[in-house]
Design a protein around this motif. Structure first.
Motif, PDB file in Angstrom:
ATOM      1  N   CYS A 120       0.833  -1.222   0.000  1.00  0.00           N
ATOM      2  CA  CYS A 120       0.000   0.000   0.000  1.00  0.00           C
ATOM      3  C   CYS A 120       0.861   1.263   0.000  1.00  0.00           C
TER       4      CYS A 120
ATOM      5  N   PRO B 284       5.723   3.462  -3.559  1.00  0.00           N
ATOM      6  CA  PRO B 284       5.504   4.545  -4.524  1.00  0.00           C
ATOM      7  C   PRO B 284       4.959   3.989  -5.842  1.00  0.00           C
ATOM      8  N   LYS B 285       3.978   4.666  -6.400  1.00  0.00           N
ATOM      9  CA  LYS B 285       3.368   4.181  -7.643  1.00  0.00           C
ATOM     10  C   LYS B 285       4.121   4.713  -8.858  1.00  0.00           C
ATOM     11  N   LYS B 286       4.291   3.826  -9.853  1.00  0.00           N
ATOM     12  CA  LYS B 286       4.938   4.255 -11.103  1.00  0.00           C
ATOM     13  C   LYS B 286       3.891   4.996 -11.924  1.00  0.00           C
ATOM     14  N   LEU B 287       4.171   6.241 -12.260  1.00  0.00           N
ATOM     15  CA  LEU B 287       3.155   7.054 -12.935  1.00  0.00           C
ATOM     16  C   LEU B 287       3.420   7.207 -14.439  1.00  0.00           C
TER      17      LEU B 287
ATOM     18  N   TYR C 214       7.820  14.180  -7.876  1.00  0.00           N
ATOM     19  CA  TYR C 214       8.079  12.867  -8.457  1.00  0.00           C
ATOM     20  C   TYR C 214       9.534  12.471  -8.207  1.00  0.00           C
TER      21      TYR C 214
ATOM     22  N   VAL D 257       8.115   8.148 -10.689  1.00  0.00           N
ATOM     23  CA  VAL D 257       7.310   7.499  -9.647  1.00  0.00           C
ATOM     24  C   VAL D 257       6.958   8.513  -8.563  1.00  0.00           C
ATOM     25  N   GLU D 258       5.874   8.201  -7.881  1.00  0.00           N
ATOM     26  CA  GLU D 258       5.405   9.028  -6.770  1.00  0.00           C
ATOM     27  C   GLU D 258       6.554   9.202  -5.779  1.00  0.00           C
TER      28      GLU D 258
ATOM     29  N   TYR E 279      10.317   5.888   2.050  1.00  0.00           N
ATOM     30  CA  TYR E 279       9.920   4.508   1.789  1.00  0.00           C
ATOM     31  C   TYR E 279      11.059   3.494   1.982  1.00  0.00           C
TER      32      TYR E 279
END
Lengths: 65, 342
Positions: free
Chosen positions: B24, B27-30, B63, B161-162, B167
């Protein structure tokens, strides 16, 4: 609180801390810590010490005061 | 349910919870782009001279720009990466022979961003590009030689990425927790108690348990402090991995020092003199390694030499401290033994 009864019982048998430790299968430092009152042994160790020194649990570990 | 079954159940649930939290929080890859480029080198000239990757940012925000530049064999030419808004506004530059997961946090507006990757095959080309784009000093020039002629198959990746600077610490803390819970599961199933009794007596076992607990709490607090510092964008003087290594060393140092201080480091039939020698030898070797790393960095022979040197130095300091502590305890024990002889 120091356990002088244990120290006296050991000395009466002319036994060093190391000799007692070897007989009850612990380190010398553990016997030292028990005599100085820094460590409360388990009942199993108390019984092993009592058997080695030919004393009862009351004689060595029961605090009358 | 027995105590053993309860411990296994809680550990399995704990592992699942930690894994879910790590997923959760990840970091999300955008946005991303990647290219495989064969680079021909002939007479210190690269063909193509550069290649470009691009990402389109949809939303304004912070980012992490992650750049990978890899090859199956190390190419002997320098790769210079320039991250730009559009095709002209330079936001970030970096250079290296081969690098993986090199990242930079940037505040980006919506729009198209281009990563230009220059293949630098000679010192002249490097100096020209270095002065034009890298403001000098991005890469040690002595490593730029004339690469052998040939074809190198390069793989480039660009990811946006976010940005979650904390993290890394959360990830390592999660891995430590999972490791502890996996150990609990395995040790619950094995005949651990009887084996431990052969090694340490009951007081030593209790002391060692306390020392592990203290080391774990120190590690937990240390990582939480780092996470908070990262959340508030504090400028930390060392890299994340160096800080993590320092935390692990600190925890290990506390565990060993506490055990030694309470005469629970060695099994009760073991000779501590061997331990003293090992600790002293470790301290000397690691101290020498620290000097080599530090002076290597000054002479530009090693990458990140100061940080590696710091880790060596810290380990040497802990080893020396433990050796001194062991000597003191051994002297005290010898004195007590002499005094106690009837």
């Amino acid at each position: 609180m120091k356990n002088l009864k244990l120290k006296a019982a050991r000395a009466a048998l002319d036994m060093s801390q190391q000799e007692l430790a070897d007989k009850v299968n612990v380190s010398r430092q553990t016997i030292n810590a028990i005599e100085k009152g820094d460590y409360n042994p388990t009942i199993n160790l108390c019984i092993a010490i009592c058997k080695t020194l030919n004393k009862t649990l009351d004689e060595l570990f029961w605090d009358i005061s | 349910m027995t105590k053993k079954e309860k411990m296994i159940t809680f550990s399995v649930l704990g592992i699942l919870v930690v894994i879910c939290l790590l997923i959760c929080l990840a970091p999300k890859k955008l946005a991303s782009d990647e290219k495989n480029v064969p680079v021909k080198i002939k007479g210190s000239v690269a063909d193509p001279a550069y290649t470009e990757l691009s990402v389109k940012i949809e939303k304004r925000g912070e980012y992490d720009i992650v750049i990978d530049c890899t090859d199956s064999e190390t190419p002997k030419f320098i790769t210079g990466a320039t991250f730009m808004r559009g095709k002209d506004k330079i936001l970030y530059t970096t250079a290296g022979i081969c690098f993986r997961d090199r990242r930079k946090a940037l505040e980006l507006e919506p729009g198209l961003y281009v990563l230009r990757i220059d293949h630098i095959a000679s010192a002249d080309a490097f100096i020209k590009l270095n002065n034009a784009q890298y403001s000098g000093g991005m890469q040690d020039m002595s490593t730029v030689g004339s690469p052998d002629d040939g074809e190198y198959f390069m793989s480039y990746k660009l990811k946006a990425v976010e940005s979650k600077p904390y993290y890394t610490f959360v990830l390592v803390l999660g891995i430590v927790l999972i490791g502890i819970m996996v150990s609990v599961i395995f040790l619950s199933g094995s005949d651990r108690k009887s084996r431990a009794e052969e090694k340490y007596d009951e007081r030593q076992t209790a002391v060692r348990g306390r020392s592990y607990r203290q080391a774990f709490y120190v590690l937990l607090i240390y990582f939480l402090v780092l996470v908070v510092l990262r959340l508030f964008n504090a400028d930390l003087p060392l890299s994340d991995w160096t800080l993590i290594a320092m935390g692990l060393l600190l925890a290990e140092g506390i565990q060993s020092s506490f055990s030694i201080y309470n005469d629970a480091y060695f099994k009760f039939r073991e000779n501590p003199l061997i331990g003293i020698q090992i600790f002293f030898i470790c301290a000397v070797i690691l101290g020498a390694c620290a000097c080599i790393s530090y002076f290597g960095q000054i002479n530009n022979n090693l990458p990140n030499g100061r940080e590696i040197g710091l880790i060596y130095l810290l380990t040497a300091a802990f080893s020396a401290f433990d050796a001194v502590l062991l000597c003191m305890k051994e002297a005290k024990n010898k004195r007590e033994e002499r005094y106690e002889k009837p």
